[in-house]
Design an enzyme around this catalytic site. Structure first.
Site, short mmCIF file in Angstrom:
data_model
loop_
_atom_site.label_atom_id
_atom_site.label_comp_id
_atom_site.label_asym_id
_atom_site.label_seq_id
_atom_site.Cartn_x
_atom_site.Cartn_y
_atom_site.Cartn_z
N ASP A 107 35.04 43.90 42.50
CA ASP A 107 34.59 43.70 43.88
C ASP A 107 33.09 43.48 43.94
O ASP A 107 32.32 44.36 43.55
CB ASP A 107 34.96 44.93 44.71
CG ASP A 107 34.61 44.73 46.18
OD1 ASP A 107 34.60 43.57 46.64
OD2 ASP A 107 34.32 45.73 46.85
N ASP A 315 30.85 35.83 49.15
CA ASP A 315 31.66 37.01 48.84
C ASP A 315 32.94 36.61 48.13
O ASP A 315 33.66 35.74 48.60
CB ASP A 315 31.97 37.73 50.15
CG ASP A 315 32.72 39.03 49.91
OD1 ASP A 315 32.45 39.68 48.89
OD2 ASP A 315 33.56 39.37 50.74
#
Ligand SMILES: *[C@@H]1O[C@H](CO)[C@@H](O)[C@H](O)[C@H]1NC(C)=O
Ligand SMILES: *[C@@H]1O[C@H](CO)[C@@H](O)[C@H](O)[C@H]1NC(C)=O
Ligand SMILES: *[C@@H]1O[C@H](CO)[C@@H](O)[C@H](O)[C@H]1NC(C)=O
Ligand SMILES: *[C@@H]1O[C@H](CO)[C@@H](O)[C@H](O)[C@H]1NC(C)=O
Ligand SMILES: *[C@@H]1O[C@H](CO)[C@@H](O)[C@H](O)[C@H]1NC(C)=O
Ligand SMILES: CC(=O)N[C@H]1CO[C@H](CO)[C@@H](O)[C@@H]1O
Length: 435
Positions: A107, A315
């Site tokens: 992540d 992202d």
């Protein structure tokens, strides 16, 4: 003769299996990451339909935007309010001596490496056995007085004297991890067969954990920019460079590279400055405009008077791309004017431009994202549409008033390289399943 080949084999095995890390890092290294929806994934859920995957993707994008929106508004709490809906990639790595193999969720929006540890007060059932630090020779807890402990906002030290450093992280969806902030050897398997070791890496050894959406993994591998993320901790050995390349098809492995192996260069490479990154974890770029064919849609909003610096977050853990409403509406009409398929209702009522048809029937014009510094990134159909299942495809952009995100669909088949010294992100069109 036999002895000879035996000993050279031993040497060879030693070389392959234990490369000391300064040595191994001269040329950088690359690890494979597996999409969670790949049949190779230890977290694969074969029973999910394409529609379920689609609906998870849309829901989690919206959820993630909300999470960042809130953290954006009160940025001093970012570290402690990380939310889940994490990345879609799983990385195999090991901790401890001897090495103990785990699967973590990768992540870019998290800034800690945490994993479940025995004995635990509360643990969820992960697919691999849970790490037991008492069986490792290199495990060490950190005291509250340590620099690493003080550097994280989510430690729970009340009196910094003597006590060991405990951390507590909770995520919006109810996921949390609490445990000991510790030092341990972390090992990554390079794609060339070597294992790269990082002694004394700060990890969160979770004794009380709940993972709402990814309950089969051992925890999270944070690639954010906070002080104890994987990237920050490896920073000096990897010269602050990492890159990833997401294959267009989920069943193909993707790559995550570090150090010199993460330098993106050669024909087709474009680079754009990182506008800023917020205190903890997120990188923001500057998107000047988007074009649909020759129709250019400016991001700059003269009424706001701002230069737009750092107006879009990049992202890997958000599926869709989010742009301001006034950009979205122009983008949508430009795309709608070109695509000749029959319009369909979005089964989720979240995306407004859907069609009946297959992915390869969408002959959309090339959409170009014009990042600052003449960094034009061309988005193919694969980068701008999402398969909603049941013969429906949808335009994979959403309107969002406060936060724009360059999501993971837009980044497919692009080699995306971060150089945190130069403060740039580079893009290069690449067949990620082949590189
Ligand atoms: C693997 O890559 C590392 C880092 O570039 C290098 O040091 C090592 O010698 C390579 N090992 C093999 C077997 O090629
Ligand atoms: C962000 O927060 C504002 C104010 O709370 C809200 O109006 C807006 O809808 C949010 N934006 C997103 C993308 O969630
Ligand atoms: C975990 O697995 C054990 C044994 O398979 C089972 O008894 C238990 O109910 C599971 N717990 C959860 C929370 O799924
Ligand atoms: C585990 O953590 C949760 C969330 O912080 C907390 O509410 C709960 O009391 C903890 N349970 C134990 C047994 O420590
Ligand atoms: C500028 O932004 C506002 C709201 O943020 C929007 O209503 C307006 O249409 C935008 N102006 C242009 C020229 O797009
Ligand atoms: C390129 C990429 O990683 N796409 C993924 C983004 O996230 C969704 C939701 O999990 C996946 O289905 C995509 O494959």
């Amino acid at each position: 003769m036999t002895t000879m080949s035996h000993s050279s084999l031993t040497i060879l095995l030693l070389c392959l299996c234990y490369v000391s890390f300064s040595e191994a890092l001269n040329g950088g290294f690359t690890v494979e990451i597996i999409h969670r929806d790949s049949p190779k994934s230890p977290l694969y859920r074969p029973t999910q339909t394409q529609f379920q995957r689609f609906s998870n993707a849309v829901r989690s994008s919206i959820h993630r935007a909300n999470r960042f929106n809130q953290s954006f508004l009160s940025s001093n709490t970012v570290g402690s309010t990380l939310a889940a809906d994490l990345g879609n990639y799983i990385m195999s790595y090991s901790v401890g001596t001897p090495e103990f193999k785990l699967f973590g969720i990768v992540d870019t929006g998290s800034d800690i490496i945490w994993l479940q540890c025995l004995p635990c007060k509360i643990c969820y059932n992960q697919t691999t056995p849970i790490f037991n630090p008492s069986k490792s020779k290199t495990y060490k807890t950190l005291p509250c007085s340590s620099t690493s402990c003080k550097s994280v906002t989510y430690n729970t030290c009340s009196s910094p004297q003597g006590k060991s450093c405990e951390y507590s992280i909770s995520y919006e969806d109810g996921t949390y991890s609490e445990g000991d902030l510790s030092l341990e050897t972390l090992s990554l398997g390079s794609t060339n067969g070597s294992s790269v070791h990082f002694p004394a890496t700060v990890i969160g050894c979770g004794r009380n954990n709940s993972f709402v959406s990814e309950e089969l993994s051992s925890g999270i591998v944070g690639l954010g920019s906070g002080p104890v993320s994987l990237i920050s901790q490896l920073s000096s050995s990897i010269d602050a460079k990492f890159s990833y390349c997401f294959a267009a098809k989920d069943d193909k492995p993707s790559k995550l590279s570090f150090g010199d192996a993460a330098v993106v260069s050669g024909s087709g490479t474009v680079s754009t400055p990182i506008g800023f990154h917020d205190q903890e974890t997120h990188y923001y770029l500057t998107l000047e405009a988007m074009s649909v064919g020759n129709n250019r849609i400016e991001f700059r909003n003269s009424s706001s008077g701002s230069t737009g610096e750092g107006n879009i977050m990049i992202d890997s853990g958000t599926t869709l791309s989010l742009v301001p409403g006034y950009v979205y509406s122009k983008l949508e009409s430009a795309v709608a004017a070109e695509v000749k398929l029959k319009r369909a209702k979005d089964p989720l009522k979240q995306l407004s431009l859907c069609y009946e048809g297959k992915f390869d029937e969408v002959h959309a014009p090339v959409i170009t994202a014009h990042f600052r510094g003449d960094a034009d990134v061309k988005l193919s159909v694969e980068n701008s549409f999402i398969d909603a299942g049941d013969g429906i495809v949808c335009f994979a952009f959403l309107a969002s008033e406060t936060l724009s995100i360059f999501g993971n669909i837009s980044q497919k088949n692009l080699l995306v390289g971060y150089d945190l010294h130069k403060k740039t992100v580079s893009f290069k069109p690449t067949d990620c399943s082949k590189q």
